[in-house]
Design an enzyme around this catalytic site. Structure first.
Site, mmCIF file in Angstrom:
data_model
loop_
_atom_site.group_PDB
_atom_site.id
_atom_site.type_symbol
_atom_site.label_atom_id
_atom_site.label_comp_id
_atom_site.label_asym_id
_atom_site.label_seq_id
_atom_site.Cartn_x
_atom_site.Cartn_y
_atom_site.Cartn_z
ATOM 1 N N ASN A 23 -4.718 7.896 8.674
ATOM 2 C CA ASN A 23 -3.944 6.810 8.072
ATOM 3 C C ASN A 23 -3.949 7.069 6.566
ATOM 4 O O ASN A 23 -4.893 6.710 5.867
ATOM 5 C CB ASN A 23 -4.589 5.466 8.425
ATOM 6 C CG ASN A 23 -3.814 4.285 7.887
ATOM 7 O OD1 ASN A 23 -2.851 4.455 7.119
ATOM 8 N ND2 ASN A 23 -4.217 3.090 8.252
ATOM 9 N N LYS A 30 -7.833 7.124 5.666
ATOM 10 C CA LYS A 30 -8.804 6.714 6.680
ATOM 11 C C LYS A 30 -8.648 7.657 7.867
ATOM 12 O O LYS A 30 -7.517 8.033 8.198
ATOM 13 C CB LYS A 30 -8.521 5.282 7.139
ATOM 14 C CG LYS A 30 -8.754 4.247 6.061
ATOM 15 C CD LYS A 30 -8.502 2.847 6.613
ATOM 16 C CE LYS A 30 -8.399 1.840 5.487
ATOM 17 N NZ LYS A 30 -7.504 0.739 5.780
ATOM 18 N N ARG A 106 -0.391 7.795 11.177
ATOM 19 C CA ARG A 106 0.282 6.501 11.059
ATOM 20 C C ARG A 106 1.388 6.662 10.024
ATOM 21 O O ARG A 106 1.139 7.095 8.903
ATOM 22 C CB ARG A 106 -0.712 5.449 10.588
ATOM 23 C CG ARG A 106 -0.036 4.121 10.375
ATOM 24 C CD ARG A 106 -0.947 3.136 9.690
ATOM 25 N NE ARG A 106 -0.230 1.875 9.549
ATOM 26 C CZ ARG A 106 -0.467 1.011 8.582
ATOM 27 N NH1 ARG A 106 -1.383 1.246 7.682
ATOM 28 N NH2 ARG A 106 0.222 -0.105 8.521
ATOM 29 N N HIS A 195 3.172 -3.475 11.612
ATOM 30 C CA HIS A 195 1.959 -3.694 12.425
ATOM 31 C C HIS A 195 2.257 -3.465 13.908
ATOM 32 O O HIS A 195 1.554 -3.987 14.778
ATOM 33 C CB HIS A 195 1.406 -5.134 12.300
ATOM 34 C CG HIS A 195 0.802 -5.477 10.983
ATOM 35 N ND1 HIS A 195 0.884 -6.757 10.442
ATOM 36 C CD2 HIS A 195 0.109 -4.750 10.082
ATOM 37 C CE1 HIS A 195 0.260 -6.781 9.284
ATOM 38 N NE2 HIS A 195 -0.210 -5.567 9.029
ATOM 39 N N GLY A 225 -4.674 -10.124 9.071
ATOM 40 C CA GLY A 225 -5.595 -9.337 8.244
ATOM 41 C C GLY A 225 -5.269 -9.613 6.794
ATOM 42 O O GLY A 225 -4.887 -10.734 6.451
ATOM 43 N N GLY A 227 -2.757 -8.060 5.346
ATOM 44 C CA GLY A 227 -1.366 -8.280 5.709
ATOM 45 C C GLY A 227 -1.382 -9.094 6.990
ATOM 46 O O GLY A 227 -2.346 -9.027 7.744
ATOM 47 N N ARG A 256 0.429 -11.510 -0.535
ATOM 48 C CA ARG A 256 1.890 -11.542 -0.384
ATOM 49 C C ARG A 256 2.362 -12.941 0.009
ATOM 50 O O ARG A 256 1.717 -13.622 0.801
ATOM 51 C CB ARG A 256 2.339 -10.558 0.707
ATOM 52 C CG ARG A 256 2.203 -9.116 0.303
ATOM 53 C CD ARG A 256 2.538 -8.190 1.462
ATOM 54 N NE ARG A 256 1.419 -7.336 1.780
ATOM 55 C CZ ARG A 256 1.277 -6.661 2.912
ATOM 56 N NH1 ARG A 256 2.191 -6.749 3.861
ATOM 57 N NH2 ARG A 256 0.223 -5.906 3.115
ATOM 58 N N GLY A 347 -8.015 -13.264 12.131
ATOM 59 C CA GLY A 347 -7.782 -13.733 13.501
ATOM 60 C C GLY A 347 -8.989 -13.558 14.403
ATOM 61 O O GLY A 347 -9.290 -14.404 15.244
ATOM 62 N N GLU A 399 -5.851 -0.050 16.174
ATOM 63 C CA GLU A 399 -4.654 0.752 15.904
ATOM 64 C C GLU A 399 -4.945 2.246 16.032
ATOM 65 O O GLU A 399 -4.105 3.004 16.490
ATOM 66 C CB GLU A 399 -4.128 0.418 14.503
ATOM 67 C CG GLU A 399 -3.499 -0.963 14.447
ATOM 68 C CD GLU A 399 -3.368 -1.507 13.034
ATOM 69 O OE1 GLU A 399 -4.413 -1.870 12.448
ATOM 70 O OE2 GLU A 399 -2.250 -1.572 12.520
HETATM 71 P P1 ADP Z 1 -6.421 -5.055 6.729
HETATM 72 O O1 ADP Z 1 -5.113 -5.748 6.786
HETATM 73 O O2 ADP Z 1 -6.768 -4.535 5.371
HETATM 74 O O3 ADP Z 1 -6.677 -4.085 7.851
HETATM 75 P P2 ADP Z 1 -8.452 -6.679 8.045
HETATM 76 O O4 ADP Z 1 -7.795 -6.822 9.355
HETATM 77 O O5 ADP Z 1 -9.692 -5.863 7.955
HETATM 78 O O6 ADP Z 1 -7.448 -6.232 6.913
HETATM 79 O O7 ADP Z 1 -8.767 -8.143 7.508
HETATM 80 C C1 ADP Z 1 -9.363 -8.331 6.262
HETATM 81 C C2 ADP Z 1 -9.526 -9.809 6.010
HETATM 82 O O8 ADP Z 1 -10.236 -10.394 7.088
HETATM 83 C C3 ADP Z 1 -10.355 -10.120 4.769
HETATM 84 O O9 ADP Z 1 -9.554 -10.233 3.640
HETATM 85 C C4 ADP Z 1 -10.975 -11.444 5.109
HETATM 86 O O10 ADP Z 1 -10.174 -12.475 4.573
HETATM 87 C C5 ADP Z 1 -10.891 -11.562 6.605
HETATM 88 N N1 ADP Z 1 -12.203 -11.689 7.232
HETATM 89 C C6 ADP Z 1 -13.072 -10.721 7.561
HETATM 90 N N2 ADP Z 1 -14.184 -11.244 8.111
HETATM 91 C C7 ADP Z 1 -14.017 -12.585 8.119
HETATM 92 C C8 ADP Z 1 -14.804 -13.695 8.550
HETATM 93 N N3 ADP Z 1 -16.015 -13.524 9.074
HETATM 94 N N4 ADP Z 1 -14.281 -14.931 8.398
HETATM 95 C C9 ADP Z 1 -13.059 -15.109 7.864
HETATM 96 N N5 ADP Z 1 -12.281 -14.110 7.454
HETATM 97 C C10 ADP Z 1 -12.743 -12.869 7.569
#
Ligand code: ADP
Length: 425
Positions: A23, A30, A106, A195, A225, A227, A256, A347, A399
């Site tokens: 990626n 990554k 990716r 995504h 995430g 995004g 965003r 999520g 992914e």
């Molecule tokens: P990316 O889009 O960079 O792949 P991720 O899917 O790893 O991002 O999500 C990152 C976000 O997940 C972080 O900015 C944070 O807000 C949220 N996050 C991670 N762990 C927790 C948690 N335990 N509780 C709430 N939010 C979380």
């Protein structure tokens, strides 16, 4: 991480079964090295897809090279991939291994041309280059990664897996913006969605969690995430998504804005004197949760809300309101919803976001179980009540595994040849 020796039993007769997933972003690469031998046994081909088992692939190595082109980092993508190669070599998993079957890349934007993963040829690379105007930040980095990996192992199939591909089935009624068709067509203005690899993987994993065939179930996937995007998947086929021509539309994200009245841009240009670069930065980097409260991490927002911080509360409320709108909209798009599925960092981890997003939606058949929802766990799980008409689930996205699976399938078809199985006409 496990393994470090070339175990030739994988795949039988020592056939190469490992896929390196790359990626390549503008400032980081990554990688994951995944052995697909077990996954092949779990299910292969279209008919076996419903039985595919994410646990079947074995993750041999995972890592990241950061700060490309920055102080203290490597100068460019060539050096970044050399570093990946060095790190893998240290673990006895070097890029020169005969067990490596393919490299899966990716690629963010496939436009309308790439609706399936493809084995990279010079022609494919030109096609991805032509899409740079639609993804100026992402596609050039993806291309750089492909070029360097090709140089390192020219004998291996390099497969491009597009973020947009899963959304290519969205009907015109949902994909078109209501602007002058000639202008839209000239500039490629339409909804592509992003995504897609995650939405595909999660919608299928959710069907398995329900013990049903993906072709039978209607799912709303909420990928939250940094995004964030929502998709409506009918019988395994994506029919709507929240992201648009770029990954800016739709849900409120870390930095965003998501949806906003397009005239806001005209207003800020005319009255605020902002130019296109300033508007780009405002909406992509200084908006969303960060713009609303100065923090883009949902964990920090949770902490600040607990301390009575009003800006953090407002950011949370705006985020949740938008999410609920999409759950409602996609319920109407699908007509019947079998599952609402949460994935990605927020999520998968934030019980508070899941609870707030679905509160009071019992009239839509959605009934979250507060006890199940509060349990911290890492696997795929149901968090709705037994009586809930719509199953609410948490499904960790993967992914890299999905890219490895698609890459491995194509690479086996392409072994020894340069044809492009699955390439769009
Ligand atoms: P990316 O889009 O960079 O792949 P991720 O899917 O790893 O991002 O999500 C990152 C976000 O997940 C972080 O900015 C944070 O807000 C949220 N996050 C991670 N762990 C927790 C948690 N335990 N509780 C709430 N939010 C979380």
């Amino acid at each position: 991480m496990s393994g470090g020796t070339d175990r030739t039993e994988a795949g039988g007769q020592g056939a190469p079964t490992r896929v390196l997933v790359l990626n390549s972003g503008s400032s980081s690469v990554k990688y994951q090295l995944i052995d697909m031998a077990g996954a092949e046994r779990a299910g292969s081909g279209d008919s076996g897809e419903t039985r595919e088992d994410a646990a079947g692939g074995e993750r041999l190595a995972t890592g990241v090279v950061e700060r490309i082109g920055e102080a203290g980092g490597v100068p460019g993508h060539a050096e970044a991939l050399e570093e990946v190669s060095r790190q893998l070599g240290e673990q006895g998993l070097g890029l020169d291994s005969p067990l490596l079957a393919a490299v899966g890349h990716r690629v963010v934007h496939g436009g309308t041309r790439f609706t399936q993963p493809v084995v990279v040829t010079d022609e494919v690379l030109r096609g991805i280059e032509q899409l740079v105007p639609l993804a100026p930040l992402h596609n050039p980095a993806n291309i750089a990664g492909i070029r360097v990996a090709r140089g390192l192992r020219p004998d291996l199939p390099q497969v491009a897996v597009f973020d947009t591909a899963f959304h290519s089935t969205i009907p015109e009624a949902a994909a078109r913006y209501a602007i002058d068709t000639a202008v839209a067509d000239r500039y490629g203005v339409r909804r592509y969605g992003f995504h897609g690899t995650s939405h595909r993987y999660v919608s299928r994993a959710a069907a398995r969690l329900l013990g049903r065939d993906p072709a039978e179930v209607n799912v709303i996937v909420l990928h939250l995430g940094n995004g964030a995007s929502a998709s409506a998947v009918r019988g395994g086929v994506c029919v709507d998504t929240s992201m648009g021509m770029t990954p800016l539309e739709g849900l409120v994200m870390g930095t965003r804005s998501g949806d906003l009245d397009p005239a806001v841009l005209i207003h800020l240009a005319r009255v605020g004197g902002m130019d296109t670069d300033e508007l780009d930065t405002l909406l992509n980097k200084r908006s969303g949760l960060l713009g609303l409260c100065g923090a883009n991490d949902m964990r920090e927002i949770g902490r600040r809300m607990a301390e009575g911080d009003e800006a953090a509360r407002l950011a949370f409320d705006v985020y949740i309101h938008r999410l609920r709108r999409y759950v409602g909209a996609f319920t109407a798009v699908l007509g019947r919803v079998d599952a609402v599925v949460f994935t990605a960092g927020v999520g998968e981890n934030s019980a508070a976001v899941r609870a707030a997003a679905l509160a009071g939606l019992e009239p839509l058949g959605i009934e979250l179980d507060p006890v199940r929802n509060a349990v911290r766990a890492s696997g795929a799980r149901v968090v709705s009540t037994a009586a809930s008409q719509v199953t609410v689930a948490v499904v960790p996205t993967d992914e890299e595994w999905e890219i490895a699976r698609q890459t491995y399938r194509l690479a086996r078809g392409a072994a020894g040849g340069t044809r492009e199985p699955g390439a769009p006409a």
